[in-house]
Design a protein around this motif. Sequence first.
Motif, PDB file in Angstrom:
ATOM      1  N   ASN A 132       1.058  36.325  46.387  1.00 26.82           N
ATOM      2  CA  ASN A 132      -0.404  36.913  47.056  1.00 26.82           C
ATOM      3  C   ASN A 132      -1.276  36.996  45.544  1.00 26.82           C
ATOM      4  N   LEU A 133      -2.431  36.884  45.866  1.00 30.80           N
ATOM      5  CA  LEU A 133      -3.350  36.578  44.852  1.00 30.80           C
ATOM      6  C   LEU A 133      -3.816  38.050  43.872  1.00 30.80           C
ATOM      7  N   LYS A 134      -3.349  39.095  44.664  1.00 23.67           N
ATOM      8  CA  LYS A 134      -3.203  40.419  43.986  1.00 23.67           C
ATOM      9  C   LYS A 134      -2.024  40.574  43.359  1.00 23.67           C
ATOM     10  N   ASN A 135      -0.984  40.703  44.363  1.00 28.79           N
ATOM     11  CA  ASN A 135       0.483  41.088  43.967  1.00 28.79           C
ATOM     12  C   ASN A 135       1.137  40.369  43.094  1.00 28.79           C
ATOM     13  N   ALA A 136       0.967  39.224  42.928  1.00 28.62           N
ATOM     14  CA  ALA A 136       1.630  38.293  41.864  1.00 28.62           C
ATOM     15  C   ALA A 136       1.299  38.561  40.499  1.00 28.62           C
ATOM     16  N   PRO A 137       0.001  38.875  40.013  1.00 26.22           N
ATOM     17  CA  PRO A 137      -0.543  39.324  38.886  1.00 26.22           C
ATOM     18  C   PRO A 137       0.374  40.720  38.571  1.00 26.22           C
ATOM     19  N   LEU A 138      -0.139  41.635  39.431  1.00 29.01           N
ATOM     20  CA  LEU A 138       0.358  42.934  39.207  1.00 29.01           C
ATOM     21  C   LEU A 138       2.051  43.128  39.133  1.00 29.01           C
ATOM     22  N   THR A 139       2.956  42.187  39.796  1.00 25.06           N
ATOM     23  CA  THR A 139       4.066  42.232  39.455  1.00 25.06           C
ATOM     24  C   THR A 139       4.496  41.690  38.365  1.00 25.06           C
ATOM     25  N   ILE A 140       3.784  40.631  37.936  1.00 29.37           N
ATOM     26  CA  ILE A 140       4.071  39.858  36.459  1.00 29.37           C
ATOM     27  C   ILE A 140       3.808  40.946  35.564  1.00 29.37           C
ATOM     28  N   ALA A 141       2.619  41.500  35.634  1.00 30.51           N
ATOM     29  CA  ALA A 141       2.074  42.414  34.483  1.00 30.51           C
ATOM     30  C   ALA A 141       3.168  43.526  34.488  1.00 30.51           C
ATOM     31  N   ALA A 142       3.754  43.992  35.528  1.00 31.08           N
ATOM     32  CA  ALA A 142       4.665  45.223  35.547  1.00 31.08           C
ATOM     33  C   ALA A 142       6.022  44.779  34.786  1.00 31.08           C
ATOM     34  N   GLY A 143       6.405  43.576  35.199  1.00 34.29           N
ATOM     35  CA  GLY A 143       7.501  42.929  34.494  1.00 34.29           C
ATOM     36  C   GLY A 143       7.359  42.760  32.815  1.00 34.29           C
ATOM     37  N   ALA A 144       6.135  42.660  32.551  1.00 31.02           N
ATOM     38  CA  ALA A 144       5.849  42.495  30.991  1.00 31.02           C
ATOM     39  C   ALA A 144       5.937  43.784  30.627  1.00 31.02           C
ATOM     40  N   SER A 145       5.318  44.691  31.110  1.00 32.96           N
ATOM     41  CA  SER A 145       5.404  46.052  30.829  1.00 32.96           C
ATOM     42  C   SER A 145       6.788  46.594  30.436  1.00 32.96           C
ATOM     43  N   ILE A 146       7.604  46.143  31.442  1.00 33.65           N
ATOM     44  CA  ILE A 146       9.188  46.810  31.383  1.00 33.65           C
ATOM     45  C   ILE A 146       9.989  46.071  30.455  1.00 33.65           C
ATOM     46  N   SER A 147       9.589  44.827  30.063  1.00 35.62           N
ATOM     47  CA  SER A 147      10.352  43.963  29.267  1.00 35.62           C
ATOM     48  C   SER A 147       9.884  44.641  27.797  1.00 35.62           C
ATOM     49  N   SER A 148       8.675  45.127  27.718  1.00 35.30           N
ATOM     50  CA  SER A 148       7.978  45.638  26.318  1.00 35.30           C
ATOM     51  C   SER A 148       8.281  46.989  25.984  1.00 35.30           C
ATOM     52  N   ALA A 149       8.935  47.782  26.821  1.00 36.73           N
ATOM     53  CA  ALA A 149       9.333  48.932  26.354  1.00 36.73           C
ATOM     54  C   ALA A 149      10.511  49.250  25.453  1.00 36.73           C
ATOM     55  N   GLY A 150      11.286  48.252  25.427  1.00 36.01           N
ATOM     56  CA  GLY A 150      12.367  48.040  24.392  1.00 36.01           C
ATOM     57  C   GLY A 150      13.464  48.948  24.999  1.00 36.01           C
ATOM     58  N   LEU A 151      13.666  48.728  26.282  1.00 35.41           N
ATOM     59  CA  LEU A 151      14.906  49.458  26.956  1.00 35.41           C
ATOM     60  C   LEU A 151      15.831  48.590  27.055  1.00 35.41           C
ATOM     61  N   PRO A 152      17.249  48.960  27.200  1.00 32.59           N
ATOM     62  CA  PRO A 152      18.391  48.293  27.444  1.00 32.59           C
ATOM     63  C   PRO A 152      18.267  47.750  28.840  1.00 32.59           C
ATOM     64  N   VAL A 153      18.931  46.789  29.117  1.00 34.42           N
ATOM     65  CA  VAL A 153      18.896  45.893  30.336  1.00 34.42           C
ATOM     66  C   VAL A 153      19.037  46.864  31.656  1.00 34.42           C
ATOM     67  N   PRO A 154      20.239  47.545  31.649  1.00 32.04           N
ATOM     68  CA  PRO A 154      20.190  48.363  32.945  1.00 32.04           C
ATOM     69  C   PRO A 154      19.060  49.269  33.292  1.00 32.04           C
ATOM     70  N   GLN A 155      18.211  49.920  32.157  1.00 34.13           N
ATOM     71  CA  GLN A 155      17.235  50.675  32.496  1.00 34.13           C
ATOM     72  C   GLN A 155      16.021  49.724  32.797  1.00 34.13           C
ATOM     73  N   GLN A 156      16.066  48.469  32.279  1.00 35.72           N
ATOM     74  CA  GLN A 156      14.970  47.745  32.764  1.00 35.72           C
ATOM     75  C   GLN A 156      15.121  47.338  34.379  1.00 35.72           C
ATOM     76  N   ILE A 157      16.344  47.101  34.582  1.00 40.10           N
ATOM     77  CA  ILE A 157      16.721  46.816  36.062  1.00 40.10           C
ATOM     78  C   ILE A 157      16.097  48.203  36.963  1.00 40.10           C
ATOM     79  N   GLY A 158      16.598  49.207  36.432  1.00 40.23           N
ATOM     80  CA  GLY A 158      16.037  50.528  37.237  1.00 40.23           C
ATOM     81  C   GLY A 158      14.759  50.718  37.253  1.00 40.23           C
ATOM     82  N   THR A 159      14.107  50.456  36.302  1.00 39.41           N
ATOM     83  CA  THR A 159      12.511  50.572  36.428  1.00 39.41           C
ATOM     84  C   THR A 159      11.772  49.434  37.285  1.00 39.41           C
ATOM     85  N   LEU A 160      12.495  48.480  37.337  1.00 43.49           N
ATOM     86  CA  LEU A 160      12.063  47.395  38.330  1.00 43.49           C
ATOM     87  C   LEU A 160      12.291  47.687  39.533  1.00 43.49           C
ATOM     88  N   ALA A 161      13.511  48.361  39.896  1.00 45.38           N
ATOM     89  CA  ALA A 161      13.808  48.785  41.189  1.00 45.38           C
ATOM     90  C   ALA A 161      12.890  49.999  41.713  1.00 45.38           C
TER      91      ALA A 161
END
Length: 225
Positions: A132-161
């Motif tokens: 989706n024109l709106k949802n894809a960029p927002l989801t990509i931005a969310a993924g980038a924000s999560i990966s940039s937070a310096g969290l361990p993988v389990p917490q990254q997955i939890g935040t994405l959930a």
Amino acid sequence: MGHAVGDVLGLAAGVAVSPLPIVAIILILATPRGRLNGPLFVLGWVLGLAALGAIMLAVGGTGGASTHKHPATWVGALKLALGALLALFGARRWRRRPQDTSQAQLPKWMAAIDRFTPVKILGLGLLLSAANLKNAPLTIAAGASISSAGLPVPQQIGTLAIFVVIASLGVLAPLVVYLSMGERAKGILGDWRERAARHSAAVMAVLLFVLGLKLLGDGISILAA
């Protein structure tokens, strides 16, 4: 983890407010196979968001943040580009919105939605979330924000959930109403469908522009730090 969740809440809310997918699931629920196809549509939606977010987590990996847990430069550049794109699309959508909301038209494929097979319904959910024109960029931005937070993988997955759940509330609400209220749901969902169809263009334009400005601000802050 709390900081990362706070960063993606606004993005998740922006995905949740998606008039076209909401109209789509209401139309699906009105078909003879609504009890089967409605959950399938929501499943496709959830899988689309989760897959796109997971790809961004994999791309970001442990390199999404610097040694001081500050977002990496590429995260700022990505948010800047996505923000500019959304803001431009929002301004364009606003200019092209129908002046008379009663003249707003739904996509032609929606007229054939009662003939969609379960596989097509699942694919439609995937398409309207991840492509989706709106949802894809927002989801990509969310993924980038999560990966940039310096969290361990389990917490990254939890935040994405958490992001996916909140981003799915818009399509989940009609399904919950349909399954819990029986015949009474018809009037409620019909009213929601009319409102979403009439104001879809204006709502989308404002959301795209506002969220675009937010991502622009985030990107500038990261690059200027």
